[in-house]
Design a protein around this motif. Structure first.
Motif, mmCIF file in Angstrom:
data_model
loop_
_atom_site.group_PDB
_atom_site.id
_atom_site.type_symbol
_atom_site.label_atom_id
_atom_site.label_comp_id
_atom_site.label_asym_id
_atom_site.label_seq_id
_atom_site.Cartn_x
_atom_site.Cartn_y
_atom_site.Cartn_z
ATOM 1 N N ALA A 1 44.623 23.663 -32.799
ATOM 2 C CA ALA A 1 43.920 23.227 -31.592
ATOM 3 C C ALA A 1 44.872 22.524 -30.623
ATOM 4 N N ILE A 2 45.863 21.837 -31.155
ATOM 5 C CA ILE A 2 46.871 21.193 -30.313
ATOM 6 C C ILE A 2 47.892 22.219 -29.819
ATOM 7 N N LEU A 3 48.351 23.073 -30.722
ATOM 8 C CA LEU A 3 49.419 24.007 -30.369
ATOM 9 C C LEU A 3 48.955 25.122 -29.447
ATOM 10 N N THR A 4 47.664 25.457 -29.462
ATOM 11 C CA THR A 4 47.183 26.575 -28.652
ATOM 12 C C THR A 4 46.976 26.211 -27.189
ATOM 13 N N GLN A 5 47.200 24.958 -26.842
ATOM 14 C CA GLN A 5 47.103 24.563 -25.435
ATOM 15 C C GLN A 5 48.124 25.356 -24.619
ATOM 16 N N ASN B 1 58.730 20.658 -26.805
ATOM 17 C CA ASN B 1 59.015 19.221 -26.860
ATOM 18 C C ASN B 1 57.752 18.408 -26.605
ATOM 19 N N LEU B 2 56.968 18.842 -25.620
ATOM 20 C CA LEU B 2 55.705 18.166 -25.314
ATOM 21 C C LEU B 2 54.756 18.252 -26.509
ATOM 22 N N LYS B 3 54.645 19.439 -27.091
ATOM 23 C CA LYS B 3 53.720 19.618 -28.201
ATOM 24 C C LYS B 3 54.195 18.901 -29.459
ATOM 25 N N ALA B 4 55.498 18.776 -29.633
ATOM 26 C CA ALA B 4 56.002 18.009 -30.778
ATOM 27 C C ALA B 4 55.574 16.547 -30.660
ATOM 28 N N GLY B 5 55.615 16.003 -29.443
ATOM 29 C CA GLY B 5 55.174 14.628 -29.240
ATOM 30 C C GLY B 5 53.686 14.468 -29.478
ATOM 31 N N ARG B 6 52.907 15.417 -28.997
ATOM 32 C CA ARG B 6 51.458 15.349 -29.201
ATOM 33 C C ARG B 6 51.101 15.516 -30.677
ATOM 34 N N GLY C 1 37.520 8.714 -31.543
ATOM 35 C CA GLY C 1 38.832 8.514 -32.131
ATOM 36 C C GLY C 1 39.806 9.603 -31.741
ATOM 37 N N LEU C 2 39.368 10.833 -31.788
ATOM 38 C CA LEU C 2 40.230 11.956 -31.398
ATOM 39 C C LEU C 2 40.652 11.851 -29.943
ATOM 40 N N LEU C 3 39.714 11.491 -29.073
ATOM 41 C CA LEU C 3 40.024 11.388 -27.653
ATOM 42 C C LEU C 3 40.984 10.244 -27.352
ATOM 43 N N GLY C 4 41.101 9.315 -28.286
ATOM 44 C CA GLY C 4 42.038 8.212 -28.113
ATOM 45 C C GLY C 4 43.464 8.552 -28.501
ATOM 46 N N VAL C 5 43.679 9.735 -29.060
ATOM 47 C CA VAL C 5 45.015 10.169 -29.470
ATOM 48 C C VAL C 5 45.727 10.804 -28.281
ATOM 49 N N HIS C 6 46.969 10.424 -28.077
ATOM 50 C CA HIS C 6 47.758 10.981 -26.970
ATOM 51 C C HIS C 6 47.791 12.510 -27.037
ATOM 52 N N GLY C 7 47.434 13.156 -25.922
ATOM 53 C CA GLY C 7 47.528 14.601 -25.837
ATOM 54 C C GLY C 7 46.289 15.353 -26.259
ATOM 55 N N ILE C 8 45.259 14.646 -26.719
ATOM 56 C CA ILE C 8 44.023 15.314 -27.119
ATOM 57 C C ILE C 8 42.941 15.040 -26.073
ATOM 58 N N GLY C 9 42.538 16.094 -25.382
ATOM 59 C CA GLY C 9 41.479 15.995 -24.397
ATOM 60 C C GLY C 9 40.171 16.506 -24.962
ATOM 61 N N THR D 1 40.208 20.105 -26.770
ATOM 62 C CA THR D 1 40.925 20.086 -28.047
ATOM 63 C C THR D 1 40.141 19.304 -29.089
ATOM 64 N N ALA D 2 39.598 18.162 -28.701
ATOM 65 C CA ALA D 2 38.798 17.365 -29.634
ATOM 66 C C ALA D 2 37.588 18.142 -30.121
ATOM 67 N N ASP D 3 36.923 18.841 -29.210
ATOM 68 C CA ASP D 3 35.718 19.578 -29.588
ATOM 69 C C ASP D 3 36.040 20.807 -30.430
#
Length: 231
Positions: free
Chosen positions: A39-43, A87-92, A120-128, A131-133
Motif C-alpha cells: 500500500a505504501i510502495l504502490t503510490q 528514496n522517498l518511499k524508503a523514508g516512508r 494511528g495510521l494517518l499519524g505515520v509520515h507518508g500515509i494518507g 493508503t491507510a484505508d
C-alpha cells in the motif's frame, strides 16, 4: 461538502461491473504485512513494479518488520528502485516500520477499534487516507471504502458524485449507500480498478463499456450521433 449516493443506482453499477469482470480476489499480496508494504510502495506506480521491489527485498532479508527496519536506509532504497521514488518511499517505509514495531506488530494493531487504528495510521509520515484505508480494508478486514483516482473518475463521469469532493465526503457517501462489509468493499474497489484499466481510462473506451447505458457522457455522444471512443 456532503455527498450522497442512491443505493439502487450504486447497486446497478456493481452488478454490471461484476457481470463484466467477475470476482477479482484482491488484494494481490500473500500476507497482511505484504499488503501494508504494498500500500505504501504502490503510490504513483503499478503493482507490477511493487512486486519487483518486494521480490528484491525477499532475496535480501526475511520480509518482516524487524529485518527491514534493521536494513541501512540506502540499501533499502536500492531494493525499492523498481517501485520508483525509491528514496522517498524508503523514508516512508522506515517510518511505518518503526511505528508498526512500536505498536507491537499486527496482533496488537488488529485488536484496536477501526477509528483508533485509522487515526494511528494517518499519524505515520507518508500515509494518507487512501493508503491507510487500503491497509484497513485489505490487511485488517475493516469495512472502510477506499477512494482513489479511478473511483473519482468513474463516478464523476457517471454524474453520481463530484470528482473533486474531499476524500472523507466521498468515503462517507459510499459507506452510507453500501452496507458495511469488508469483503464486499474490497470487491467493489477491485472492480473499479479493473474497469478503469479496461474501459474508463483517461480517454474512455465507451463503445466497450458495460456501464454505457448508465453514463451521461456516453449517452450524450450517442444522442448527437457521434461515434463512441473505442480501441
Amino acid at each position: 461538502m456532503t455527498c450522497r449516493l442512491d443505493t439502487a443506482q450504486v447497486e446497478r453499477v456493481y452488478e454490471r461491473l461484476f457481470d463484466a469482470y467477475g470476482e477479482q480476489h484482491w488484494w494481490p499480496a500473500d500476507t497482511p504485512f505484504e499488503v501494508m508494504l504494498g500500500a505504501i510502495l504502490t503510490q504513483n506506480t503499478s503493482w507490477q513494479n511493487v512486486e519487483k521491489a518486494l521480490d528484491r527485498l525477499r532475496g535480501a532479508v526475511l520480509l518482516d518488520a524487524e529485518s527491514l527496519l534493521s536494513m541501512p536506509r540506502e540499501v533499502l532504497a536500492d531494493h525499492l528502485r523498481p517501485a520508483g521514488y525509491y528514496n522517498l518511499k524508503a523514508g516512508r517505509l522506515a517510518a511505518f516500520l518503526a511505528w508498526y514495531c512500536e505498536q507491537g506488530g499486527y496482533a496488537a494493531l488488529n485488536a484496536l477499534e477501526t477509528a483508533e487504528l485509522r487515526s494511528g495510521l494517518l499519524g505515520v509520515h507518508g500515509i494518507g487516507p487512501e493508503t491507510a484505508d487500503d491497509m484497513l480494508l485489505y490487511a485488517f478486514g475493516r469495512p472502510v471504502f477506499v477512494i482513489d483516482a479511478y473511483t473519482r473518475r468513474l463516478f464523476g463521469r457517471l454524474g453520481m458524485l463530484p470528482p473533486d469532493a474531499p476524500y472523507e465526503s466521498l468515503r462517507g457517501a459510499f459507506e452510507a449507500a453500501i452496507p458495511a462489509d469488508a469483503r464486499h468493499y474490497g470487491e467493489w474497489h477491485a472492480l473499479i480498478v479493473a474497469h478503469a484499466k479496461s474501459a474508463c481510462r483517461s480517454r474512455p473506451v465507451c463503445a466497450e463499456c458495460p456501464l454505457r447505458g448508465l453514463c451521461p457522457a456516453a449517452l450524450r455522444q450517442e444522442a448527437v450521433g457521434r461515434p463512441l471512443y473505442s480501441n
